[in-house]
Design a protein around this motif. Sequence first.
Motif, PDB file in Angstrom:
ATOM      1  N   ARG A 138       0.866  -1.212   0.010  1.00 12.58           N
ATOM      2  CA  ARG A 138      -0.170  -0.158   0.087  1.00 12.58           C
ATOM      3  C   ARG A 138       0.920   1.245   0.060  1.00 12.58           C
ATOM      4  NH1 ARG A 138      -5.390  -0.509   1.827  1.00 12.58           N
ATOM      5  NH2 ARG A 138      -5.481   1.235   2.776  1.00 12.58           N
ATOM      6  N   MET A 139       1.888   1.091   0.760  1.00  7.00           N
ATOM      7  CA  MET A 139       2.682   2.626   0.948  1.00  7.00           C
ATOM      8  C   MET A 139       3.611   2.714  -0.519  1.00  7.00           C
ATOM      9  SD  MET A 139       2.093   3.738   3.544  1.00  7.00           S
ATOM     10  CE  MET A 139       3.124   4.876   3.332  1.00  7.00           C
ATOM     11  N   THR A 140       3.799   1.474  -1.047  1.00  5.41           N
ATOM     12  CA  THR A 140       4.281   1.737  -2.364  1.00  5.41           C
ATOM     13  C   THR A 140       3.677   2.189  -3.295  1.00  5.41           C
ATOM     14  OG1 THR A 140       5.910  -0.355  -1.886  1.00  5.41           O
ATOM     15  CG2 THR A 140       5.917   0.289  -4.223  1.00  5.41           C
ATOM     16  N   LEU A 141       2.352   1.808  -3.511  1.00  7.68           N
ATOM     17  CA  LEU A 141       1.337   2.407  -4.361  1.00  7.68           C
ATOM     18  C   LEU A 141       1.239   3.902  -4.060  1.00  7.68           C
ATOM     19  CD1 LEU A 141      -1.080  -0.344  -4.468  1.00  7.68           C
ATOM     20  CD2 LEU A 141      -0.080   0.478  -6.486  1.00  7.68           C
ATOM     21  N   ARG A 142       1.066   4.067  -3.073  1.00  4.91           N
ATOM     22  CA  ARG A 142       0.867   5.651  -2.487  1.00  4.91           C
ATOM     23  C   ARG A 142       2.258   6.469  -2.966  1.00  4.91           C
ATOM     24  NH1 ARG A 142      -2.680   8.657  -0.193  1.00  4.91           N
ATOM     25  NH2 ARG A 142      -4.015   7.082   0.153  1.00  4.91           N
ATOM     26  N   ALA A 143       3.384   6.108  -2.815  1.00  4.59           N
ATOM     27  CA  ALA A 143       4.429   6.739  -2.871  1.00  4.59           C
ATOM     28  C   ALA A 143       4.450   6.893  -4.653  1.00  4.59           C
ATOM     29  CB  ALA A 143       5.581   5.925  -2.319  1.00  4.59           C
ATOM     30  N   GLY A 144       4.134   5.908  -5.432  1.00  2.00           N
ATOM     31  CA  GLY A 144       4.000   6.058  -6.687  1.00  2.00           C
ATOM     32  C   GLY A 144       3.252   6.821  -7.228  1.00  2.00           C
ATOM     33  N   PHE A 145       1.835   7.045  -6.744  1.00  2.00           N
ATOM     34  CA  PHE A 145       1.045   7.923  -7.519  1.00  2.00           C
ATOM     35  C   PHE A 145       1.224   9.174  -6.924  1.00  2.00           C
ATOM     36  CE2 PHE A 145      -2.020   6.078  -4.442  1.00  2.00           C
ATOM     37  CZ  PHE A 145      -2.613   7.140  -3.839  1.00  2.00           C
ATOM     38  N   THR A 146       1.619   9.438  -5.567  1.00  4.61           N
ATOM     39  CA  THR A 146       2.038  10.659  -5.264  1.00  4.61           C
ATOM     40  C   THR A 146       3.248  11.233  -6.244  1.00  4.61           C
ATOM     41  OG1 THR A 146       1.223   9.957  -2.931  1.00  4.61           O
ATOM     42  CG2 THR A 146       2.885  11.864  -3.554  1.00  4.61           C
ATOM     43  N   CYS A 147       4.219  10.509  -6.517  1.00  4.07           N
ATOM     44  CA  CYS A 147       5.375  11.034  -7.327  1.00  4.07           C
ATOM     45  C   CYS A 147       4.855  11.398  -8.789  1.00  4.07           C
ATOM     46  CB  CYS A 147       6.285   9.831  -7.550  1.00  4.07           C
ATOM     47  SG  CYS A 147       7.445   9.950  -8.806  1.00  4.07           S
ATOM     48  N   LEU A 148       3.808  10.599  -9.228  1.00  2.35           N
ATOM     49  CA  LEU A 148       3.174  10.939 -10.630  1.00  2.35           C
ATOM     50  C   LEU A 148       2.171  12.294 -10.437  1.00  2.35           C
ATOM     51  CD1 LEU A 148       2.191   7.400 -11.945  1.00  2.35           C
ATOM     52  CD2 LEU A 148       4.008   8.644 -12.543  1.00  2.35           C
ATOM     53  N   ARG A 149       1.625  12.318  -9.319  1.00  3.81           N
ATOM     54  CA  ARG A 149       0.971  13.631  -9.279  1.00  3.81           C
ATOM     55  C   ARG A 149       1.905  14.830  -9.111  1.00  3.81           C
ATOM     56  NH1 ARG A 149      -4.013  11.766  -5.276  1.00  3.81           N
ATOM     57  NH2 ARG A 149      -5.024  10.302  -6.779  1.00  3.81           N
TER      58      ARG A 149
END
Length: 383
Positions: free
Chosen positions: A251-262
């Motif tokens: 979950r934290m990897t996904l959140r870090a990933g889409f936060t990076c993209l945003r």
Amino acid sequence: MRILEIVLGSLVVLATWVSVVANLVVPRGLRSRYTRLIRDLVRVPFQAAADHCRTFESKDLILAWAAPLSILATLLSWLGLSVVGFGFVLAGVGGTNPGKGMLESGSSVFTLGFLSSSDSQQIFVDFCAAATGPVMIGLLVGYLPAMYSAYSQREAEVTMLQARAGVPAWGPEILMRHVQVPGLITQLTALYQGWERWAAQIAESHTSYPVLIHFRSPRATRNWLVALLAIMDAAALELALNPSKPKATMRMTLRAGFTCLREIADVEGIPYDVDPDPDSEIQLSYAEFSQGLDMLRYAGYPMERGPEDAWAHFRGWRVNYESLAYTLAYRIDAVAAPWSGPRRTQRQVLSVRTPVDRQPSRSRPAVSAADEDRQPTAPRGKA
């Protein structure tokens, strides 16, 4: 008229320095329409030539020149604007025509010194202009090592992922390769943790140095965005297929990933939904999803949920990052890969050929007409 020349020249010089400081000095992702304009103008001829290439390798080779040359073009444009700005100021102060003022300004900005004035007011302007050229070049010289260091760190992780995700990287293949090697699947947690940190580093470096977004990998088959998308898809698949597994790391990897993209989307001016509905449709079709699961089943990957149940959960995660990833992949013309959306030229999408181990010979689902209608055809700006 002299006052107007002085005011106009001063505004040009001030605006130029604001752009220089915002891009080379302030350590945060300040959006600069001017530098984006220069970058886009430099890219246009390269993109036009690349779109006519028959192979993606040729296309990638041409596009690899665009982003680095845009840095040089930006520096030259800053120096040119400084010459124009100081030229108008010198013309207004000295009461001469703008042509002569710009000639004297160019002599000072480029430190040639072949033309100067004995007037004390003009000498002061000459000194300011003479300091401008070396300071701008010095700032850029200091800027380049930091930028290329961030680029090197980015590409090191992308290269290391090649053995685990294939080329181009693909989420289901990450899980397949880890389950095929005894004991390797236990390393997925460490892989996700490493890419969580990587995503945070990319968010910082690529918003501080936006031109890095368009820097291409040394190999045509690798791309930082495709690699990040593969990691996020692998984490989303694990969450969707095996609900009993510990969820925190994924979950934290996904959140870090889409936060990076945003954060990158904010710099690029790409709109997105900050709170998308988990039940929203995505561009990835159920047939494509089923083919990925078919490959995992063939490799022996354990699945607690069936395809239909897993699809609802996977779609709920992917809606957070899919359209942003697709839009960025289209914009930077990333290598075409499974589950990564459309590209500028259709033949590039059609040229995607997954390795034999990505295509199991049995139990492969057929693509229905309804699913064909859901194939992605254009990028969206909503995440």
